[in-house]
Design a protein around this motif. Structure first.
Motif, short mmCIF file in Angstrom:
data_model
loop_
_atom_site.label_atom_id
_atom_site.label_comp_id
_atom_site.label_asym_id
_atom_site.label_seq_id
_atom_site.Cartn_x
_atom_site.Cartn_y
_atom_site.Cartn_z
N ARG A 82 36.79 33.84 41.23
CA ARG A 82 36.96 35.16 41.80
C ARG A 82 37.75 35.10 43.09
O ARG A 82 37.60 34.17 43.89
N TYR A 89 38.67 47.17 48.13
CA TYR A 89 38.54 45.76 47.76
C TYR A 89 38.62 45.62 46.23
O TYR A 89 37.85 46.24 45.50
N GLN A 103 38.14 42.94 43.29
CA GLN A 103 37.63 41.63 42.89
C GLN A 103 38.36 41.21 41.62
O GLN A 103 38.22 41.88 40.58
N ILE A 116 39.06 37.99 46.17
CA ILE A 116 38.99 39.37 46.64
C ILE A 116 40.30 39.73 47.33
O ILE A 116 40.72 39.05 48.28
N LYS A 117 40.95 40.77 46.86
CA LYS A 117 42.21 41.24 47.43
C LYS A 117 42.00 42.60 48.08
O LYS A 117 41.68 43.59 47.39
N ASP A 152 35.60 47.69 44.13
CA ASP A 152 34.37 48.03 44.85
C ASP A 152 34.31 49.53 45.15
O ASP A 152 35.36 50.20 45.27
N PHE A 211 39.26 38.27 38.71
CA PHE A 211 38.65 37.10 38.09
C PHE A 211 39.64 36.44 37.13
O PHE A 211 40.36 37.12 36.40
#
Length: 294
Positions: A283, A273, A275, A285-286, A242, A277
């Motif tokens: 998905r 962040y 994302q 988010i880490k 992100d 997949f």
């Protein structure tokens, strides 16, 4: 003779009324049992659905795609097949059969503090996971017409659960098959009466951050400087970072592959962040917290 006859006539209403009372008591017991079994029916459907869903997750047939926890500590899991699995924070009080999986991978039940394996009519154990090329079996919990706990192994013969306290009680039916659940990192650990089983979220989809000191959830970088750490991916097909004021560069190298630069960024707290997949399109988010120091 007349006195005896009079005495018998006097006793007749007592005998009739006593017989009626007995029949009424029996009828009431039957009605109470039927009402209890009817009330338990929906709970049994939920219980057996939970057993099947959990076994599918253990075998990797479905994935845990999301979860939420309410104010009482109960979890609701979202599975990849669209089903929901509710996991209560603990079992209700009382002696009830609690299902589990032992170290041999077989289904067990615990009742009155004693744990036994579920077996078929020939005494063979009921495996929860595939063993030696044979698929795991799914038990179904039920209650017979007399109100006793029973189980069936995939359409086999109905067997009554052993024990002195094997009468089903509507106030003590388990909300689920687990005694506890904990979430740590990307894993969910399900506790049973006699052990536990850990299942990774989203089939193990994960992105972990580390350096020479070990796993990281946050890093500190000096203003106008940069830091390099290692990002290790598991079952990741694609990563989207992100937008952030920080400059973040992630390469395909096995180590020292994530560089975070604070050039031109004011001191403060930031969160990057990632994302991630899976190839199935799931998905996760880490986040990675970044402190920019002066």
């Amino acid at each position: 003779m007349k006195k005896i006859l009079i005495l018998l006539i006097c006793l007749l209403p007592i005998i009739i009324f006593t017989a009626c009372d007995d029949k009424d008591d029996i009828r009431k017991d039957i009605d109470d049992l039927n009402a209890r079994l009817d009330a338990l029916e929906d709970d049994l459907v939920d219980l057996n659905t939970g057993i099947k869903s959990f076994q599918d997750a253990m075998k990797g047939l479905v994935l845990i795609t999301d979860y939420s926890m309410d104010e009482k500590g109960n979890y609701t899991l979202t599975l990849s097949d669209g089903k929901k699995l509710v996991i209560y924070s603990g079992q209700p009080a009382g002696e009830i059969p609690i299902l589990g999986v032992n170290d041999a991978g077989n289904w067990t039940y615990t009742l009155n503090g004693e744990t036994k394996e579920l077996t078929d009519k020939d005494g063979n154990p009921c495996p929860a996971v595939p063993v030696d090329g044979k698929d795991g079996k799914t038990p179904t919990i039920s209650i017979d017409s007399d109100g006793y706990w029973c189980y069936t192994i995939e359409g086999g013969e109905v067997q009554r659960i052993e024990g002195r306290y094997n009468i089903a009680n509507i106030e003590k039916i388990p909300g689920g098959i687990f005694s506890s659940v904990t979430v740590e990192g990307n894993n969910m650990t399900f506790g049973f009466a006699d052990g536990s089983t850990t299942i990774p979220l989203l089939g193990g989809l994960n992105l972990a951050f580390s350096n020479v000191s070990g796993e990281l959830t946050s890093v500190t970088v000096a203003k106008a400087s940069s830091i390099t750490i290692t990002a290790t991916s598991t079952n990741v097909d694609n990563i989207i970072i992100d937008q952030t004021p920080l400059k973040v560069n992630l390469t395909d190298a096995a180590s020292d592959n994530l560089t975070i630069s604070a050039k031109g960024v004011a001191a403060g707290e930031y969160t990057v962040y990632f994302q991630i997949f899976s190839k199935e399109g799931y998905r996760l988010i880490k986040p990675l917290k970044v402190t920019v120091s002066e």
